[in-house]
Scaffold this motif. Sequence first.
Motif, PDB file in Angstrom:
ATOM      1  N   MET A 118       0.827  -1.199   0.000  1.00 13.96           N
ATOM      2  CA  MET A 118       0.000   0.000   0.000  1.00 13.96           C
ATOM      3  C   MET A 118       0.867   1.256   0.000  1.00 13.96           C
ATOM      4  O   MET A 118       0.556   2.240  -0.681  1.00 13.96           O
ATOM      5  CB  MET A 118      -0.926  -0.009   1.218  1.00 13.96           C
ATOM      6  CG  MET A 118      -2.055  -1.018   1.138  1.00 13.96           C
ATOM      7  SD  MET A 118      -2.987  -1.133   2.681  1.00 13.96           S
ATOM      8  CE  MET A 118      -3.613   0.535   2.815  1.00 13.96           C
ATOM      9  N   ARG A 291     -15.345   1.164  -3.918  1.00 16.25           N
ATOM     10  CA  ARG A 291     -13.964   1.655  -3.937  1.00 16.25           C
ATOM     11  C   ARG A 291     -13.855   3.185  -3.898  1.00 16.25           C
ATOM     12  O   ARG A 291     -12.760   3.726  -3.994  1.00 16.25           O
ATOM     13  CB  ARG A 291     -13.249   1.131  -5.190  1.00 16.25           C
ATOM     14  CG  ARG A 291     -13.196  -0.395  -5.290  1.00 16.25           C
ATOM     15  CD  ARG A 291     -12.306  -0.823  -6.430  1.00 16.25           C
ATOM     16  NE  ARG A 291     -10.937  -0.359  -6.244  1.00 16.25           N
ATOM     17  CZ  ARG A 291      -9.984  -0.456  -7.166  1.00 16.25           C
ATOM     18  NH1 ARG A 291     -10.270  -1.005  -8.341  1.00 16.25           N
ATOM     19  NH2 ARG A 291      -8.773   0.001  -6.939  1.00 16.25           N
ATOM     20  N   THR A 293     -13.954   5.352  -1.618  1.00 18.92           N
ATOM     21  CA  THR A 293     -13.167   5.973  -0.542  1.00 18.92           C
ATOM     22  C   THR A 293     -11.693   5.564  -0.572  1.00 18.92           C
ATOM     23  O   THR A 293     -10.937   5.937   0.321  1.00 18.92           O
ATOM     24  CB  THR A 293     -13.756   5.633   0.839  1.00 18.92           C
ATOM     25  OG1 THR A 293     -13.799   4.210   0.996  1.00 18.92           O
ATOM     26  CG2 THR A 293     -15.167   6.200   0.980  1.00 18.92           C
ATOM     27  N   GLU A 294     -11.278   4.803  -1.589  1.00 17.45           N
ATOM     28  CA  GLU A 294      -9.858   4.468  -1.713  1.00 17.45           C
ATOM     29  C   GLU A 294      -9.085   5.688  -2.196  1.00 17.45           C
ATOM     30  O   GLU A 294      -9.597   6.493  -2.978  1.00 17.45           O
ATOM     31  CB  GLU A 294      -9.669   3.324  -2.716  1.00 17.45           C
ATOM     32  CG  GLU A 294     -10.216   1.993  -2.252  1.00 17.45           C
ATOM     33  CD  GLU A 294      -9.972   0.891  -3.265  1.00 17.45           C
ATOM     34  OE1 GLU A 294      -9.131   1.098  -4.180  1.00 17.45           O
ATOM     35  OE2 GLU A 294     -10.623  -0.159  -3.161  1.00 17.45           O
ATOM     36  N   ARG A 295      -7.849   5.802  -1.749  1.00 20.50           N
ATOM     37  CA  ARG A 295      -7.002   6.915  -2.176  1.00 20.50           C
ATOM     38  C   ARG A 295      -6.796   6.878  -3.689  1.00 20.50           C
ATOM     39  O   ARG A 295      -6.439   5.835  -4.245  1.00 20.50           O
ATOM     40  CB  ARG A 295      -5.644   6.839  -1.490  1.00 20.50           C
ATOM     41  CG  ARG A 295      -5.705   6.932   0.022  1.00 20.50           C
ATOM     42  CD  ARG A 295      -4.352   6.596   0.598  1.00 20.50           C
ATOM     43  NE  ARG A 295      -4.340   6.680   2.037  1.00 20.50           N
ATOM     44  CZ  ARG A 295      -3.295   6.365   2.791  1.00 20.50           C
ATOM     45  NH1 ARG A 295      -2.188   5.942   2.220  1.00 20.50           N
ATOM     46  NH2 ARG A 295      -3.354   6.474   4.095  1.00 20.50           N
ATOM     47  N   TYR A 297      -8.748   6.771  -6.051  1.00 27.07           N
ATOM     48  CA  TYR A 297      -9.692   6.058  -6.914  1.00 27.07           C
ATOM     49  C   TYR A 297     -10.720   7.051  -7.441  1.00 27.07           C
ATOM     50  O   TYR A 297     -11.290   7.837  -6.697  1.00 27.07           O
ATOM     51  CB  TYR A 297     -10.415   4.942  -6.150  1.00 27.07           C
ATOM     52  CG  TYR A 297     -11.261   4.086  -7.071  1.00 27.07           C
ATOM     53  CD1 TYR A 297     -10.687   3.055  -7.793  1.00 27.07           C
ATOM     54  CD2 TYR A 297     -12.620   4.342  -7.244  1.00 27.07           C
ATOM     55  CE1 TYR A 297     -11.445   2.279  -8.655  1.00 27.07           C
ATOM     56  CE2 TYR A 297     -13.382   3.583  -8.104  1.00 27.07           C
ATOM     57  CZ  TYR A 297     -12.789   2.540  -8.804  1.00 27.07           C
ATOM     58  OH  TYR A 297     -13.544   1.791  -9.670  1.00 27.07           O
ATOM     59  N   ALA A 315     -11.507   9.731   0.639  1.00 30.60           N
ATOM     60  CA  ALA A 315     -10.641   9.032   1.594  1.00 30.60           C
ATOM     61  C   ALA A 315     -10.531   9.849   2.882  1.00 30.60           C
ATOM     62  O   ALA A 315     -10.574   9.308   3.989  1.00 30.60           O
ATOM     63  CB  ALA A 315      -9.261   8.798   0.994  1.00 30.60           C
ATOM     64  N   LYS A 318     -13.832   9.570   4.772  1.00 32.55           N
ATOM     65  CA  LYS A 318     -13.962   8.283   5.466  1.00 32.55           C
ATOM     66  C   LYS A 318     -13.220   8.292   6.803  1.00 32.55           C
ATOM     67  O   LYS A 318     -13.764   7.853   7.828  1.00 32.55           O
ATOM     68  CB  LYS A 318     -13.408   7.166   4.587  1.00 32.55           C
ATOM     69  CG  LYS A 318     -13.471   5.783   5.234  1.00 32.55           C
ATOM     70  CD  LYS A 318     -12.693   4.765   4.434  1.00 32.55           C
ATOM     71  CE  LYS A 318     -11.198   4.989   4.536  1.00 32.55           C
ATOM     72  NZ  LYS A 318     -10.401   3.902   3.915  1.00 32.55           N
TER      73      LYS A 318
END
Length: 350
Positions: A118, A291, A293-295, A297, A315, A318
């Motif tokens: 990550m 997805r 809230t993924e960095r 994305y 993100a 969240k």
Amino acid sequence: MTQELIRSFLDATPLPTLLVDQSERLIGANTAAVTLLGRAIVGRHYATILRQPNVITAIEGCLRERAPKTARHLANDGAQDTTFEVTLRYVPGIGAVSGGAAMLSFIDVTDREQISQMRRDFVANVSHELRTPLTAVMGFIETLRGAARDDPKARDRFLNIMEDEANRMNRLVGDLLSLNRVESEERVRPQELVDLKGHLASTLKTLTPVAEAQGVALHIYAPEDAIEIIGDPDQLQQVFTNLVENAIKYGGDRVEVRLTFMDRDTAVRGPAARIQVIDNGPGIDAIHLPRLTERFYRADSHRSREMGGTGLGLAIVKHIINRHRGRLRAESDLGKGSVFTVTLPVKTKI
């Protein structure tokens, strides 16, 4: 050491553990090792069980040199790939003709590997997001030093583009700093009393010029009674601003913000305030919702970059909501708009 004593010794070890003696056969395996590598492994040649070259090399070296060794063992638990760090230590006086054995312990480092991956992905994404506008700026600087030096119209156009790209980099750096800050504070409970109705009204007032410029009507629906929670006012303002601004940019021509109080909500297991940001835009394909809230994305990368998005806003949202022990839910149907719901715990209704 008898086989029974070896078995008892290994079973007292919490990690998956094996013993390989000088005959190159497994003379012992505890329950955890059997679970990892399979049944009926004791008595077999270690190379038929541990087929990975680096592990085999480490066993050979430990038995030959009677010295500590380490290796990595890759496996799969049925749900994901797993990584184990194998530590080898020589144990004298046991095994075939008491010639000694190598004891292997398997330490699961999957979580550590995932965190490292990550981190690598994050650095790669940041590098890409910064390199794109930086490359554009450098290209225009080179152009301005050359053919466009004496062309006022071209110079002004290029300078405007360079300003936009510089602002984009500045927003990205700001969001990175904000994300780092909210992550570091996520386990620290906020202490201030926050008036949600006032915060939402302030957010809409601030964003009204943005909405008007894009022909979007903003509407707020809230109860007459105040709804107050214990929170961080600056961070909550950041949450509301981000969600409403996203709805203005990517929704249709109408954005509604609804604040309601619930005596009990299962998401927070008690009284709660629910804030919904509703738009009538094109919606988001269901494949993207888990997805969001993924960095970095983005459901629509091209449009997001055109609108100045950094891919970090949700993100940040969240992490802030997690700090407030709340919940964030995104719902959308293509062609029917989107609804982002924030649920925050409330101790009492004032």
